[in-house]
Design a protein around this motif. Structure first.
Motif, PDB file in Angstrom:
ATOM      1  N   GLY A  18     -17.652 -30.512 -35.789  1.00  0.00           N
ATOM      2  CA  GLY A  18     -17.801 -31.707 -34.978  1.00  0.00           C
ATOM      3  C   GLY A  18     -17.462 -32.928 -35.826  1.00  0.00           C
ATOM      4  N   LEU A  24     -20.798 -36.463 -32.935  1.00  0.00           N
ATOM      5  CA  LEU A  24     -20.161 -35.459 -32.082  1.00  0.00           C
ATOM      6  C   LEU A  24     -20.590 -34.086 -32.593  1.00  0.00           C
ATOM      7  CD1 LEU A  24     -16.592 -37.000 -31.814  1.00  0.00           C
ATOM      8  CD2 LEU A  24     -18.412 -37.071 -30.113  1.00  0.00           C
ATOM      9  N   MET A  28     -17.438 -29.359 -30.180  1.00  0.00           N
ATOM     10  CA  MET A  28     -16.787 -30.345 -29.304  1.00  0.00           C
ATOM     11  C   MET A  28     -15.277 -30.219 -29.480  1.00  0.00           C
ATOM     12  SD  MET A  28     -16.874 -33.009 -27.191  1.00  0.00           S
ATOM     13  CE  MET A  28     -18.342 -33.990 -27.295  1.00  0.00           C
ATOM     14  N   LEU A  33     -12.407 -34.924 -26.428  1.00  0.00           N
ATOM     15  CA  LEU A  33     -12.720 -36.267 -26.905  1.00  0.00           C
ATOM     16  C   LEU A  33     -12.067 -37.294 -25.987  1.00  0.00           C
ATOM     17  CD1 LEU A  33     -12.105 -35.763 -30.734  1.00  0.00           C
ATOM     18  CD2 LEU A  33     -14.298 -35.813 -29.537  1.00  0.00           C
TER      19      LEU A  33
END
Length: 52
Positions: A18, A24, A28, A33
């Motif tokens: 992340g 974040l 992820m 994003l």
């Protein structure tokens, strides 16, 4: 796992880690994003990153 490298400064966005500097979480996906996301080091745009 996917890794994306900033073509400006070389910072690596690693899916497994992340982005702790921006809160974040691991897992992820880069494509998830926001389009206005920026490199936490040099503030380059998301489109300046290339998949490794």
């Amino acid at each position: 796992m996917d890794r994306y490298v900033c073509s400006v400064c070389g910072h690596v966005y690693d899916l497994e880690k992340g982005e702790p500097r921006q809160d974040l979480p691991p897992g992820m996906a880069f494509v998830a994003l926001p389009d206005d996301w920026q490199c936490p080091i040099c503030f380059a745009a998301k489109n300046e990153f290339v998949k490794e």
